[in-house]
Design a protein around this motif. Structure first.
Motif, PDB file in Angstrom:
ATOM      1  N   SER A 129       0.862  -1.188   0.000  1.00  0.00           N
ATOM      2  CA  SER A 129       0.000   0.000   0.000  1.00  0.00           C
ATOM      3  C   SER A 129       0.899   1.239   0.000  1.00  0.00           C
ATOM      4  O   SER A 129       1.654   1.446   0.950  1.00  0.00           O
ATOM      5  CB  SER A 129      -0.890   0.017   1.241  1.00  0.00           C
ATOM      6  OG  SER A 129      -1.593   1.249   1.355  1.00  0.00           O
ATOM      7  N   PRO A 130       0.855   2.055  -1.055  1.00  0.00           N
ATOM      8  CA  PRO A 130       0.105   1.819  -2.286  1.00  0.00           C
ATOM      9  C   PRO A 130       0.815   0.795  -3.160  1.00  0.00           C
ATOM     10  O   PRO A 130       2.010   0.512  -2.975  1.00  0.00           O
ATOM     11  CB  PRO A 130       0.116   3.197  -2.960  1.00  0.00           C
ATOM     12  CG  PRO A 130       1.413   3.801  -2.526  1.00  0.00           C
ATOM     13  CD  PRO A 130       1.621   3.321  -1.102  1.00  0.00           C
ATOM     14  N   GLY A 131       0.088   0.242  -4.125  1.00  0.00           N
ATOM     15  CA  GLY A 131       0.715  -0.655  -5.070  1.00  0.00           C
ATOM     16  C   GLY A 131       1.724   0.071  -5.934  1.00  0.00           C
ATOM     17  O   GLY A 131       1.680   1.297  -6.087  1.00  0.00           O
ATOM     18  N   VAL A 132       2.644  -0.676  -6.512  1.00  0.00           N
ATOM     19  CA  VAL A 132       3.695  -0.073  -7.338  1.00  0.00           C
ATOM     20  C   VAL A 132       3.122   0.717  -8.515  1.00  0.00           C
ATOM     21  O   VAL A 132       3.633   1.795  -8.839  1.00  0.00           O
ATOM     22  CB  VAL A 132       4.697  -1.145  -7.792  1.00  0.00           C
ATOM     23  CG1 VAL A 132       5.631  -0.613  -8.871  1.00  0.00           C
ATOM     24  CG2 VAL A 132       5.505  -1.630  -6.589  1.00  0.00           C
ATOM     25  N   PRO A 133       2.055   0.260  -9.186  1.00  0.00           N
ATOM     26  CA  PRO A 133       1.491   1.094 -10.256  1.00  0.00           C
ATOM     27  C   PRO A 133       1.081   2.489  -9.771  1.00  0.00           C
ATOM     28  O   PRO A 133       1.227   3.474 -10.498  1.00  0.00           O
ATOM     29  CB  PRO A 133       0.275   0.287 -10.728  1.00  0.00           C
ATOM     30  CG  PRO A 133       0.635  -1.135 -10.425  1.00  0.00           C
ATOM     31  CD  PRO A 133       1.390  -1.062  -9.124  1.00  0.00           C
ATOM     32  N   VAL A 134       0.595   2.572  -8.527  1.00  0.00           N
ATOM     33  CA  VAL A 134       0.188   3.875  -7.979  1.00  0.00           C
ATOM     34  C   VAL A 134       1.413   4.724  -7.643  1.00  0.00           C
ATOM     35  O   VAL A 134       1.387   5.947  -7.789  1.00  0.00           O
ATOM     36  CB  VAL A 134      -0.717   3.683  -6.748  1.00  0.00           C
ATOM     37  CG1 VAL A 134      -1.072   5.028  -6.107  1.00  0.00           C
ATOM     38  CG2 VAL A 134      -1.988   2.941  -7.145  1.00  0.00           C
ATOM     39  N   LEU A 135       2.496   4.080  -7.197  1.00  0.00           N
ATOM     40  CA  LEU A 135       3.730   4.837  -6.967  1.00  0.00           C
ATOM     41  C   LEU A 135       4.161   5.563  -8.239  1.00  0.00           C
ATOM     42  O   LEU A 135       4.642   6.699  -8.194  1.00  0.00           O
ATOM     43  CB  LEU A 135       4.853   3.905  -6.504  1.00  0.00           C
ATOM     44  CG  LEU A 135       4.751   3.303  -5.099  1.00  0.00           C
ATOM     45  CD1 LEU A 135       5.934   2.380  -4.862  1.00  0.00           C
ATOM     46  CD2 LEU A 135       4.710   4.387  -4.031  1.00  0.00           C
ATOM     47  N   HIS A 136       3.989   4.907  -9.373  1.00  0.00           N
ATOM     48  CA  HIS A 136       4.386   5.490 -10.659  1.00  0.00           C
ATOM     49  C   HIS A 136       3.397   6.535 -11.159  1.00  0.00           C
ATOM     50  O   HIS A 136       3.759   7.391 -11.969  1.00  0.00           O
ATOM     51  CB  HIS A 136       4.509   4.386 -11.718  1.00  0.00           C
ATOM     52  CG  HIS A 136       5.733   3.539 -11.581  1.00  0.00           C
ATOM     53  ND1 HIS A 136       6.968   3.916 -12.070  1.00  0.00           N
ATOM     54  CD2 HIS A 136       5.917   2.322 -10.998  1.00  0.00           C
ATOM     55  CE1 HIS A 136       7.846   2.973 -11.813  1.00  0.00           C
ATOM     56  NE2 HIS A 136       7.246   1.998 -11.164  1.00  0.00           N
ATOM     57  N   ASP A 137       2.152   6.469 -10.699  1.00  0.00           N
ATOM     58  CA  ASP A 137       1.079   7.304 -11.246  1.00  0.00           C
ATOM     59  C   ASP A 137       0.840   8.522 -10.358  1.00  0.00           C
ATOM     60  O   ASP A 137       0.092   8.465  -9.382  1.00  0.00           O
ATOM     61  CB  ASP A 137      -0.197   6.465 -11.363  1.00  0.00           C
ATOM     62  CG  ASP A 137      -1.342   7.216 -12.025  1.00  0.00           C
ATOM     63  OD1 ASP A 137      -1.181   8.415 -12.346  1.00  0.00           O
ATOM     64  OD2 ASP A 137      -2.410   6.598 -12.220  1.00  0.00           O
ATOM     65  N   HIS A 138       1.463   9.624 -10.695  1.00  0.00           N
ATOM     66  CA  HIS A 138       1.331  10.830  -9.865  1.00  0.00           C
ATOM     67  C   HIS A 138      -0.100  11.344  -9.834  1.00  0.00           C
ATOM     68  O   HIS A 138      -0.486  12.058  -8.909  1.00  0.00           O
ATOM     69  CB  HIS A 138       2.284  11.915 -10.371  1.00  0.00           C
ATOM     70  CG  HIS A 138       3.726  11.617 -10.088  1.00  0.00           C
ATOM     71  ND1 HIS A 138       4.370  12.012  -8.940  1.00  0.00           N
ATOM     72  CD2 HIS A 138       4.644  10.918 -10.810  1.00  0.00           C
ATOM     73  CE1 HIS A 138       5.629  11.597  -8.948  1.00  0.00           C
ATOM     74  NE2 HIS A 138       5.819  10.932 -10.083  1.00  0.00           N
ATOM     75  N   GLY A 139      -0.901  10.962 -10.813  1.00  0.00           N
ATOM     76  CA  GLY A 139      -2.292  11.374 -10.820  1.00  0.00           C
ATOM     77  C   GLY A 139      -3.096  10.791  -9.679  1.00  0.00           C
ATOM     78  O   GLY A 139      -4.179  11.312  -9.370  1.00  0.00           O
TER      79      GLY A 139
END
Length: 350
Positions: A129-139
């Motif tokens: 938490s957060p998942g890695v995709p969210v780490l990459h997604d600044h949005g």
């Protein structure tokens, strides 16, 4: 923005606390944070029964993981369930450290029905938490800010919450398990700015409880030996927390290293029986040095953390009762080791 507590403020807070001795608590019915808290699986009766076991052996504290997706799913309902849990814990004389983010295990968490445990595998369904995709997604970082602010603001003055763990093992996770320097650096580059921001978001809610993030590997004997992510963790923490699964000698060495930082200490994870990290070995040293301690696990369940770490990717046959790694009781409330229970009760009575 509110400032980090001074060392004097941290010690004043710490001296007013009991000696914190407790566990990292996930109820036996839950494979991960999501299954613990989602409305379809949230089971307060089981939590109450298991926290009663913790109280019965002298524990007064527990460390508990939240998850950002639960806020996105239903913020108000999530807060209400946390409130219910805190009330049940309070009834058992147990105060809670809430963990906001975590970089361990599965990097792609999903809401809804969680997978069944993999036979013979330690913590096979735990999620980051957060998942890695969210780490990459600044949005998506705006919703992470809303999550931190919303949860901390709700419980900022709640005496049932004694501390906030902003980010568990931010430099961990299967994507860095091979210790590839490039992967480690890439993970740190993603996590550090967000972790520092999360400290700031939490601090702006003016919590009466301290903030921390625990360091867990490496040599901490001098400031220049800390990694950049460890320097960020310790420099933003009001109290210093750490994980240790070694012998009593190793535990005391690390306490001495960290004491040089001039702040109170909490060991927010310990106990790996085969490695020599046991209640009988660690707790007397922790009490002598007045370090709060939290073992991993309470009741054996779907996390399967009674199994060893090293079979996370290579399933092993189910171990026997004599080889538990973590956890204290089985699902019926029967202790793994009666001598441990006697020791814990004796220690709490001192």
């Amino acid at each position: 923005m509110s400032e980090r507590w001074t060392a004097e403020e941290a010690h004043t807070w710490f001296e007013a606390q009991p000696w914190h001795v407790g566990c990292n608590f996930t109820p036996s019915y839950a494979i991960n944070q999501l299954e613990m808290w989602q409305p379809e699986t949230f089971d307060l009766a089981i939590m109450e029964r298991e926290l009663r076991l913790a109280s019965s052996i002298g524990m007064n504290s527990a460390r508990v993981y939240l998850h950002d997706l639960l806020w996105m799913q239903d913020a108000q309902g999530f807060l209400e369930r946390v409130d219910q849990f805190l009330s049940v814990a309070d009834q058992q004389g147990i105060r809670i450290m809430l963990v906001l983010f975590d970089s361990c295990w599965d990097p792609e968490p999903c809401l809804g029905l969680q997978r069944a445990p993999r036979a013979g595998v330690h913590n096979s369904g735990w999620v980051q938490s957060p998942g890695v995709p969210v780490l990459h997604d600044h949005g998506q970082h705006g919703r992470l800010e809303a999550y931190v602010r919303g949860v901390v603001e709700r419980f900022a003055a709640d005496p049932r919450v004694f501390a906030w763990d902003i980010w568990n093992e931010p430099d961990n996770g299967p994507e860095v398990a091979l210790c590839d320097p490039a992967l480690l650096s890439a993970k740190a580059d993603l996590v550090v700015p967000l972790m520092v921001a999360a400290f700031g978001w939490a601090r702006e809610c003016k919590p009466t409880q301290p903030l921390t993030s625990g360091i867990w590997l490496g040599d901490w004997s001098a400031p220049d030996l800390l990694s950049p992510i460890q320097r960020a963790q310790t420099s933003h923490s009001d109290i210093i927390s750490f994980h240790n699964y070694g012998t009593a000698e190793d535990f005391v060495t690390r306490v001495r290293w960290l004491s040089a930082m001039g702040r109170p200490l909490l060991c927010t994870e310990f106990m790996a029986r085969p490695a020599g990290s046991t209640f009988q070995a660690i707790l007397p040293a922790a009490r002598e040095h007045r370090v709060g301690t939290f073992c991993w696990g309470l009741v054996r369940g779907k996390t399967q953390t009674h199994l060893p770490w090293d079979n996370w990717s290579s399933p092993l046959p189910e171990v026997t009762k004599d080889a538990w790694f973590h956890d204290i009781f089985d699902e019926t409330g029967t202790p793994y080791d009666a001598a441990e229970i006697e020791f814990l009760r004796m220690l709490s009575a001192v």
